[in-house]
Design a protein around this motif. Structure first.
Motif, PDB file in Angstrom:
ATOM      1  N   TYR A  57      52.014  49.224  87.425  1.00  0.00           N
ATOM      2  CA  TYR A  57      52.967  49.461  88.658  1.00  0.00           C
ATOM      3  C   TYR A  57      54.943  48.539  88.220  1.00  0.00           C
ATOM      4  CZ  TYR A  57      54.706  46.881  93.184  1.00  0.00           C
ATOM      5  OH  TYR A  57      55.606  46.534  94.245  1.00  0.00           O
ATOM      6  N   ALA A  58      54.039  48.390  87.400  1.00  0.00           N
ATOM      7  CA  ALA A  58      55.655  47.782  86.715  1.00  0.00           C
ATOM      8  C   ALA A  58      56.366  48.901  85.829  1.00  0.00           C
ATOM      9  CB  ALA A  58      55.522  45.988  85.576  1.00  0.00           C
ATOM     10  N   SER A  59      55.284  50.131  85.629  1.00  0.00           N
ATOM     11  CA  SER A  59      56.838  51.125  84.736  1.00  0.00           C
ATOM     12  C   SER A  59      56.714  52.062  85.366  1.00  0.00           C
ATOM     13  CB  SER A  59      55.087  51.625  83.864  1.00  0.00           C
ATOM     14  OG  SER A  59      53.752  51.555  84.100  1.00  0.00           O
ATOM     15  N   GLY A  60      56.376  51.494  87.347  1.00  0.00           N
ATOM     16  CA  GLY A  60      56.605  52.225  88.276  1.00  0.00           C
ATOM     17  C   GLY A  60      55.085  53.232  88.534  1.00  0.00           C
ATOM     18  N   SER A  61      54.466  53.564  87.997  1.00  0.00           N
ATOM     19  CA  SER A  61      53.184  53.873  88.526  1.00  0.00           C
ATOM     20  C   SER A  61      53.003  54.511  90.245  1.00  0.00           C
ATOM     21  CB  SER A  61      52.067  53.920  88.048  1.00  0.00           C
ATOM     22  OG  SER A  61      51.197  54.742  88.140  1.00  0.00           O
ATOM     23  N   ASP A  62      52.248  55.356  91.041  1.00  0.00           N
ATOM     24  CA  ASP A  62      52.085  55.135  92.030  1.00  0.00           C
ATOM     25  C   ASP A  62      50.691  55.205  92.309  1.00  0.00           C
ATOM     26  OD1 ASP A  62      52.394  57.625  91.578  1.00  0.00           O
ATOM     27  OD2 ASP A  62      53.637  57.980  93.970  1.00  0.00           O
ATOM     28  N   ARG A  63      49.913  55.099  91.171  1.00  0.00           N
ATOM     29  CA  ARG A  63      48.515  55.438  91.391  1.00  0.00           C
ATOM     30  C   ARG A  63      47.977  54.839  92.004  1.00  0.00           C
ATOM     31  NH1 ARG A  63      44.656  58.975  87.114  1.00  0.00           N
ATOM     32  NH2 ARG A  63      42.972  59.355  88.472  1.00  0.00           N
TER      33      ARG A  63
ATOM     34  N   GLY B 295      42.495  35.030  80.515  1.00  0.00           N
ATOM     35  CA  GLY B 295      42.119  36.442  79.016  1.00  0.00           C
ATOM     36  C   GLY B 295      42.079  37.745  79.446  1.00  0.00           C
ATOM     37  N   ASN B 296      42.047  38.764  80.927  1.00  0.00           N
ATOM     38  CA  ASN B 296      41.997  39.732  80.784  1.00  0.00           C
ATOM     39  C   ASN B 296      43.089  40.776  82.219  1.00  0.00           C
ATOM     40  OD1 ASN B 296      39.379  39.738  81.299  1.00  0.00           O
ATOM     41  ND2 ASN B 296      39.215  38.316  83.166  1.00  0.00           N
ATOM     42  N   ARG B 297      43.460  41.627  82.330  1.00  0.00           N
ATOM     43  CA  ARG B 297      44.103  42.433  82.411  1.00  0.00           C
ATOM     44  C   ARG B 297      44.707  42.212  83.823  1.00  0.00           C
ATOM     45  NH1 ARG B 297      44.990  48.310  80.475  1.00  0.00           N
ATOM     46  NH2 ARG B 297      42.871  48.785  80.990  1.00  0.00           N
ATOM     47  N   THR B 298      45.324  40.959  84.182  1.00  0.00           N
ATOM     48  CA  THR B 298      46.212  41.371  85.861  1.00  0.00           C
ATOM     49  C   THR B 298      45.937  43.131  86.577  1.00  0.00           C
ATOM     50  OG1 THR B 298      47.851  39.367  85.110  1.00  0.00           O
ATOM     51  CG2 THR B 298      47.921  40.544  87.781  1.00  0.00           C
ATOM     52  N   ARG B 299      45.759  42.757  87.801  1.00  0.00           N
ATOM     53  CA  ARG B 299      45.059  43.794  88.580  1.00  0.00           C
ATOM     54  C   ARG B 299      45.242  43.222  90.489  1.00  0.00           C
ATOM     55  NH1 ARG B 299      38.808  44.479  89.687  1.00  0.00           N
ATOM     56  NH2 ARG B 299      39.663  42.778  89.555  1.00  0.00           N
ATOM     57  N   LEU B 300      46.434  44.224  90.620  1.00  0.00           N
ATOM     58  CA  LEU B 300      46.999  44.121  91.958  1.00  0.00           C
ATOM     59  C   LEU B 300      46.411  44.319  93.307  1.00  0.00           C
ATOM     60  CD1 LEU B 300      50.931  45.445  90.927  1.00  0.00           C
ATOM     61  CD2 LEU B 300      49.247  43.088  90.920  1.00  0.00           C
ATOM     62  N   PHE B 301      46.596  44.315  93.623  1.00  0.00           N
ATOM     63  CA  PHE B 301      45.626  44.935  95.460  1.00  0.00           C
ATOM     64  C   PHE B 301      46.325  45.214  96.730  1.00  0.00           C
ATOM     65  CE2 PHE B 301      42.333  42.402  92.934  1.00  0.00           C
ATOM     66  CZ  PHE B 301      41.236  43.504  92.813  1.00  0.00           C
ATOM     67  N   LYS B 302      46.258  46.155  97.047  1.00  0.00           N
ATOM     68  CA  LYS B 302      46.408  46.180  98.697  1.00  0.00           C
ATOM     69  C   LYS B 302      45.878  46.365  99.482  1.00  0.00           C
ATOM     70  CE  LYS B 302      48.688  50.746  98.060  1.00  0.00           C
ATOM     71  NZ  LYS B 302      50.001  51.659  97.770  1.00  0.00           N
ATOM     72  N   ASN B 303      45.763  46.535 100.965  1.00  0.00           N
ATOM     73  CA  ASN B 303      44.822  46.967 101.770  1.00  0.00           C
ATOM     74  C   ASN B 303      45.352  48.513 102.187  1.00  0.00           C
ATOM     75  OD1 ASN B 303      43.340  44.900 103.453  1.00  0.00           O
ATOM     76  ND2 ASN B 303      44.734  43.693 103.536  1.00  0.00           N
ATOM     77  N   THR B 304      44.923  48.879 102.281  1.00  0.00           N
ATOM     78  CA  THR B 304      45.211  50.399 103.336  1.00  0.00           C
ATOM     79  C   THR B 304      44.311  50.748 104.263  1.00  0.00           C
ATOM     80  OG1 THR B 304      43.459  51.729 101.903  1.00  0.00           O
ATOM     81  CG2 THR B 304      45.198  51.514 100.789  1.00  0.00           C
ATOM     82  N   ASN B 305      44.250  51.825 105.313  1.00  0.00           N
ATOM     83  CA  ASN B 305      43.163  51.866 106.534  1.00  0.00           C
ATOM     84  C   ASN B 305      41.651  51.865 105.786  1.00  0.00           C
ATOM     85  OD1 ASN B 305      45.185  52.183 107.945  1.00  0.00           O
ATOM     86  ND2 ASN B 305      46.709  54.319 107.763  1.00  0.00           N
ATOM     87  N   GLY B 306      41.393  52.861 104.369  1.00  0.00           N
ATOM     88  CA  GLY B 306      40.206  53.110 104.221  1.00  0.00           C
ATOM     89  C   GLY B 306      39.918  52.238 103.700  1.00  0.00           C
ATOM     90  N   GLY B 307      40.482  50.876 103.228  1.00  0.00           N
ATOM     91  CA  GLY B 307      39.920  49.773 102.714  1.00  0.00           C
ATOM     92  C   GLY B 307      40.736  49.138 101.669  1.00  0.00           C
ATOM     93  N   VAL B 308      40.495  48.661 100.628  1.00  0.00           N
ATOM     94  CA  VAL B 308      40.926  48.300  99.572  1.00  0.00           C
ATOM     95  C   VAL B 308      41.154  48.751  97.888  1.00  0.00           C
ATOM     96  CG1 VAL B 308      41.892  45.987  97.575  1.00  0.00           C
ATOM     97  CG2 VAL B 308      40.747  45.324 100.281  1.00  0.00           C
ATOM     98  N   GLU B 309      43.057  48.856  97.836  1.00  0.00           N
ATOM     99  CA  GLU B 309      42.990  49.927  96.874  1.00  0.00           C
ATOM    100  C   GLU B 309      43.517  48.674  95.823  1.00  0.00           C
ATOM    101  OE1 GLU B 309      46.370  52.908  98.575  1.00  0.00           O
ATOM    102  OE2 GLU B 309      44.026  54.514  98.257  1.00  0.00           O
ATOM    103  N   TRP B 310      42.967  49.307  94.240  1.00  0.00           N
ATOM    104  CA  TRP B 310      43.592  48.404  92.858  1.00  0.00           C
ATOM    105  C   TRP B 310      44.567  49.160  91.800  1.00  0.00           C
ATOM    106  CZ3 TRP B 310      42.205  49.111  88.142  1.00  0.00           C
ATOM    107  CH2 TRP B 310      41.296  49.583  87.351  1.00  0.00           C
ATOM    108  N   MET B 311      45.447  48.337  91.539  1.00  0.00           N
ATOM    109  CA  MET B 311      46.260  49.295  90.139  1.00  0.00           C
ATOM    110  C   MET B 311      46.123  48.086  89.579  1.00  0.00           C
ATOM    111  SD  MET B 311      49.980  50.143  90.234  1.00  0.00           S
ATOM    112  CE  MET B 311      49.678  51.640  91.393  1.00  0.00           C
ATOM    113  N   TYR B 312      46.461  48.362  87.824  1.00  0.00           N
ATOM    114  CA  TYR B 312      47.105  47.381  86.628  1.00  0.00           C
ATOM    115  C   TYR B 312      48.378  46.835  86.995  1.00  0.00           C
ATOM    116  CZ  TYR B 312      42.364  47.365  83.916  1.00  0.00           C
ATOM    117  OH  TYR B 312      41.215  47.644  84.238  1.00  0.00           O
ATOM    118  N   ALA B 313      48.733  45.459  87.139  1.00  0.00           N
ATOM    119  CA  ALA B 313      50.231  45.225  87.200  1.00  0.00           C
ATOM    120  C   ALA B 313      50.833  46.328  86.418  1.00  0.00           C
ATOM    121  CB  ALA B 313      50.066  43.626  87.065  1.00  0.00           C
TER     122      ALA B 313
END
Length: 73
Positions: free
Chosen positions: A33-39, A12-30
């Motif tokens: 991501y589907a609409s082309g955001s890179d933030r 019942g929540n919005r799906t989040r996506l996660f990725k590893n980076t050099n400084g830790g972990v970053e996330w974005m709402y799915a």
């Protein structure tokens, strides 16, 4: 790049996506991501943080097949 999902919609929540980076972990709402955001946003931005560490601490994350999220526009 490996992207992981928390499958929030199943709970019942919005799906989040996660990725590893050099400084830790970053996330974005799915939906963004589907609409082309890179933030991506910082999530536990510590050099020793990682997807594996989040999973070992009990966070359910599964690797995303990038073909499963597409724009519905």
């Amino acid at each position: 790049m490996n992207i992981y999902t928390d499958n929030g919609a199943a709970f019942g929540n919005r799906t989040r996506l996660f990725k590893n980076t050099n400084g830790g972990v970053e996330w974005m709402y799915a939906v963004d991501y589907a609409s082309g955001s890179d933030r991506w946003f910082g999530f536990g931005m510590q050099p020793n943080n990682s997807i594996d560490k989040l999973k070992s601490n009990g966070m359910f994350l599964s690797r995303l097949d990038e073909g499963t999220i597409t724009s519905q526009a």
